[in-house]
Design an enzyme around this catalytic site. Structure first.
Site, mmCIF file in Angstrom:
data_model
loop_
_atom_site.group_PDB
_atom_site.id
_atom_site.type_symbol
_atom_site.label_atom_id
_atom_site.label_comp_id
_atom_site.label_asym_id
_atom_site.label_seq_id
_atom_site.Cartn_x
_atom_site.Cartn_y
_atom_site.Cartn_z
ATOM 1 N NE ARG A 72 16.055 17.004 -4.085
ATOM 2 C CZ ARG A 72 17.227 17.025 -3.466
ATOM 3 N NH1 ARG A 72 17.336 16.590 -2.221
ATOM 4 N NH2 ARG A 72 18.284 17.470 -4.097
ATOM 5 C CG ASN A 103 11.878 23.764 -10.133
ATOM 6 O OD1 ASN A 103 11.315 24.633 -9.491
ATOM 7 N ND2 ASN A 103 12.275 22.638 -9.574
ATOM 8 C CG ASP A 104 12.041 19.399 -10.956
ATOM 9 O OD1 ASP A 104 12.822 20.257 -11.355
ATOM 10 O OD2 ASP A 104 12.269 18.675 -9.980
HETATM 11 C C1 FRU Z 1 15.143 19.106 -9.280
HETATM 12 C C2 FRU Z 1 14.704 19.399 -7.851
HETATM 13 C C3 FRU Z 1 14.113 18.175 -7.218
HETATM 14 C C4 FRU Z 1 13.213 18.761 -6.152
HETATM 15 C C5 FRU Z 1 12.704 20.003 -6.838
HETATM 16 C C6 FRU Z 1 12.528 21.170 -5.915
HETATM 17 O O1 FRU Z 1 15.196 20.247 -10.064
HETATM 18 O O2 FRU Z 1 15.775 19.908 -7.093
HETATM 19 O O3 FRU Z 1 15.067 17.285 -6.691
HETATM 20 O O4 FRU Z 1 12.187 17.897 -5.784
HETATM 21 O O5 FRU Z 1 13.641 20.338 -7.830
HETATM 22 O O6 FRU Z 1 11.974 22.261 -6.589
#
Ligand code: FRU
Length: 466
Positions: A148, A23-24
């Site tokens: 976060r 993901n991110d």
């Molecule tokens: C966004 C998120 C962030 C977190 C991460 C966890 O997609 O939820 O807030 O740090 O992904 O994978």
């Protein structure tokens, strides 16, 4: 007819992991001409969980090389996950501020706190800092599960950090810290607290904050909107005041958690996460064995009227082969004879008779049974992508994109990379990014159609090749 394997929909110009979940984007930085992309990664399965930082490098923002995993959940303070964060450089040392999520905390939810890892050897090894976590508790009013993701920048008086937050689980917010040494951080309070949760969500994940021209820009991905919003406004060193209500940064409903950075050429480059649309339950293993892609790197700038613009990094043009001219007109539908494929680019001016409704179908089977329709309604002044017959995963709850310019013509740059469709409208004034999964191998055609009135198009097209 050959049925393509699920794997055939894997994008190639868009970064994906070799296998398993991403993901991110995290820790984006260019160092000695090499671009580094870190990212949220579950190395143990094609589903969200067990977050590590994966790592890839590129010299041209187009071709990425996989690197060994960078950050592992191997300390008490990050045992439940190494969540998102950013990178800054001081001399030869790179500081990665990430969100350490600890298990068994007294506060409910995933307790995220700012942590630091340092690399002193050109991003080969990463050392967690003994002072972790750098901020012991979330600020009062911010729940443990609502704190976060970091964005760090330098000002004359030192380092500043923005952290994503929610106030009382109701209002999206960004918390502000300041530091001299990137280790000890002073709490300066919220830099912005939203007051319209019905429109702007309740928790602002992944804030990305930076100066652009004489403005400041805040990008954030609010829970539960499942999209990124952008604000352009002014910054007085303590608080950020948007000039207008937040705008949808990218339409299409799959672009999330972008991060941007200054590259060595002085460009603000952004990459966002594109989730799969054929597997809404991200805790289930994805049958393809990989899940998630990064958007193309996008250059951010401000238009003369202060609007935020995004355009694919020009390096992407290196993929172009065999330029051809496109010209067509129809009252119904006409297949474009000289462009087809699942890896291509078109740059066209689409025009309709006054107040008409026209568009371009891509990934279209010869009989038209499977197709993805890009529709411009010049009466309603909206563009959207109709995925009803696009293939699997046709969940469609994306809002239509308001046309950014007046008139009955529109400039469209359409980039197709297998399961990723990126559409840049009127020079990057608006953007739609989607995921599509045609089942048929022959769904490679392109057509021009008119649903009301007459449609015409003129432009250029290229097949892409590595
Ligand atoms: C966004 C998120 C962030 C977190 C991460 C966890 O997609 O939820 O807030 O740090 O992904 O994978």
């Amino acid at each position: 007819m050959a049925v393509p394997t699920l794997h055939s929909q894997r994008p190639t110009a868009h970064f994906t992991a070799e296998r398993n979940w991403i993901n991110d984007p995290n820790g984006l930085i260019q160092l000695d001409s090499v671009y580094h992309l870190f990212y949220q990664h579950n190395p143990n399965g094609p589903f969200w969980g067990d977050m590590h930082w994966g790592h890839a490098t590129s010299r041209d923002l187009v071709h990425w090389k996989h690197q060994p995993l960078a950050l592992f959940p191997d300390h008490n303070y990050d045992a439940a996950g190494v969540f998102s964060g950013c990178a800054v450089r001081v001399g030869d040392v790179v500081y990665f501020h990430y969100t350490g999520v600890q298990v068994n905390t007294p506060v409910s939810g995933a307790q995220g706190r700012p942590c630091l890892a340092i690399s002193r050897d050109g991003l080969r090894t990463f050392e967690k800092h003994p002072a972790n976590p750098l901020v012991a508790e979330p600020p009062a009013g911010v729940g443990g599960g609502d704190f976060r993701d970091h964005s760090i920048w330098r000002e004359a008086d030192g380092w500043h950090m923005a952290v994503g937050a929610s106030i009382e689980q109701k209002f999206g917010a960004v918390w502000h810290y300041r530091s001299d040494d990137l280790v000890k951080w002073d709490d300066l309070g919220p830099m912005i607290v939203d007051d319209a949760p019905a429109r702007n969500g309740q928790m602002w994940e992944c804030p990305d904050f930076f100066a652009l021209g004489n403005q400041h820009v805040l990008l954030t991905s609010p829970i539960p909107l499942a999209k990124t919003i952008s604000m352009v406004g002014s910054w007085n060193g303590r608080t950020f005041t948007p000039a207008a209500a937040p705008r949808t940064h990218v339409y299409g409903g799959c672009f999330y958690a972008p991060q941007s950075f200054w590259d060595e050429a002085g460009r603000r480059i952004e990459i966002g996460w594109l989730w799969e649309k054929d597997q809404p339950q991200n805790r289930q293993p994805h049958p393809r064995g990989w899940a998630g892609a990064m958007s193309l790197p996008r250059v951010l700038s401000l238009a003369d009227n202060g609007a935020l613009l995004a355009q694919p990094a020009p390096e992407i043009e290196r993929l172009r082969r065999d330029e051809r001219a496109l010209e067509a007109a129809t009252q119904d539908e006409t297949v474009l004879e000289n462009i087809a494929g699942d890896y291509l680019e078109m740059h066209v001016r689409l025009e309709a008779s006054a107040g008409g409704r026209a568009g371009i179908a891509v990934r279209r089977s010869p009989d038209g049974a499977e197709q993805t329709r890009i529709i411009c309604d010049f009466a309603r002044r909206e563009l959207w992508v109709d995925r009803t017959h696009a293939g699997s995963g046709t969940d469609d709850n994306a809002d239509p994109c308001p046309l950014p310019s007046a008139g009955d013509a529109i400039d469209l740059r359409i980039l197709i990379d297998h399961s990723v469709l990126e559409i840049y409208i009127d020079g990057g004034r608006a953007c739609w990014i989607d995921r599509i999964y045609p089942a048929r191998a022959d769904s490679i055609g392109v057509s021009l159609f008119a649903e009301a009135g007459i449609a015409s198009l003129q432009g250029r097209a290229w097949e892409w090749a590595e």
